[in-house]
Design a protein around this motif. Structure first.
Motif, mmCIF file in Angstrom:
data_model
loop_
_atom_site.group_PDB
_atom_site.id
_atom_site.type_symbol
_atom_site.label_atom_id
_atom_site.label_comp_id
_atom_site.label_asym_id
_atom_site.label_seq_id
_atom_site.Cartn_x
_atom_site.Cartn_y
_atom_site.Cartn_z
ATOM 1 N N TRP A 149 32.221 40.133 29.534
ATOM 2 C CA TRP A 149 33.191 39.241 30.176
ATOM 3 C C TRP A 149 34.551 39.649 29.665
ATOM 4 O O TRP A 149 34.829 39.511 28.467
ATOM 5 N N LEU A 150 35.384 40.224 30.536
ATOM 6 C CA LEU A 150 36.694 40.720 30.131
ATOM 7 C C LEU A 150 37.785 39.986 30.903
ATOM 8 O O LEU A 150 37.884 40.106 32.131
ATOM 9 N N GLN A 151 38.606 39.230 30.191
ATOM 10 C CA GLN A 151 39.717 38.539 30.826
ATOM 11 C C GLN A 151 40.872 39.513 30.991
ATOM 12 O O GLN A 151 41.251 40.221 30.051
ATOM 13 N N VAL A 152 41.429 39.565 32.202
ATOM 14 C CA VAL A 152 42.567 40.433 32.508
ATOM 15 C C VAL A 152 43.740 39.578 32.974
ATOM 16 O O VAL A 152 43.564 38.442 33.410
ATOM 17 N N ARG A 153 44.941 40.120 32.873
ATOM 18 C CA ARG A 153 46.136 39.371 33.296
ATOM 19 C C ARG A 153 46.201 39.214 34.813
ATOM 20 O O ARG A 153 46.606 38.183 35.326
ATOM 21 N N ASP A 154 45.897 40.297 35.529
ATOM 22 C CA ASP A 154 46.058 40.320 36.982
ATOM 23 C C ASP A 154 44.837 41.009 37.586
ATOM 24 O O ASP A 154 44.717 42.233 37.541
ATOM 25 N N LEU A 155 43.932 40.219 38.146
ATOM 26 C CA LEU A 155 42.684 40.754 38.660
ATOM 27 C C LEU A 155 42.914 41.718 39.821
ATOM 28 O O LEU A 155 42.316 42.795 39.867
ATOM 29 N N ALA A 156 43.789 41.366 40.755
ATOM 30 C CA ALA A 156 44.036 42.234 41.912
ATOM 31 C C ALA A 156 44.593 43.586 41.469
ATOM 32 O O ALA A 156 44.152 44.640 41.941
ATOM 33 N N ALA A 157 45.547 43.572 40.550
ATOM 34 C CA ALA A 157 46.130 44.826 40.062
ATOM 35 C C ALA A 157 45.102 45.652 39.291
ATOM 36 O O ALA A 157 45.058 46.881 39.414
ATOM 37 N N THR A 158 44.270 44.981 38.509
ATOM 38 C CA THR A 158 43.225 45.680 37.756
ATOM 39 C C THR A 158 42.246 46.358 38.699
ATOM 40 O O THR A 158 41.890 47.526 38.517
ATOM 41 N N LEU A 159 41.816 45.643 39.740
ATOM 42 C CA LEU A 159 40.885 46.224 40.701
ATOM 43 C C LEU A 159 41.520 47.380 41.461
ATOM 44 O O LEU A 159 40.862 48.396 41.719
#
Length: 125
Positions: free
Chosen positions: A64-74
């Protein structure tokens, strides 16, 4: 029990490929390297890629990895050739989640906590 530190251990089928995935594709920072393994920073924890496995991951375990910006990460991951196994969506518990997999199939849940989610609300008086 007084836990001082923790890490998740992954025993990949191909250590070089899996290490490269976490280091180069996901861009995780290396905490420590030693003969036969690499330890990566995972926010408040660590991921250790060590040894060699033969059976692969079980379906009931995920990172489980929390990211700042899911859309940008994807978008960044797609540019690197990683397609989500499950695209982003708002879960009933209010988190935005998508999932990918490492080279052995270990499920990795990428999570963005929306600004209005209770995890971000300051409950101090």
């Amino acid at each position: 029990m007084d836990v001082l530190s923790s890490r998740v251990l992954v025993h990949p089928r191909d250590p070089d490929v899996t290490t490269a995935f976490y280091r180069d594709t996901l861009g995780l920072a290396v905490y420590r390297e030693f003969p036969g393994g690499t330890v990566f920073f995972l926010g408040g924890g660590f991921l250790e890629v060590v040894g060699r496995g033969s059976t692969g991951p079980g379906p009931d375990v995920a990172l489980w990895l929390q990211v700042r910006d899911l859309a940008a990460t994807l978008a960044d991951l797609r540019e690197k050739g990683v397609e989500p196994e499950r695209g982003p969506r708002r879960e009933p518990w209010g988190l935005d989640e998508a999932s990918i997999a490492d080279p052995d199939g270990t499920r990795i849940v990428l999570v963005e906590v929306p600004s209005d989610h209770p995890l971000r609300v300051d409950v101090r008086p």
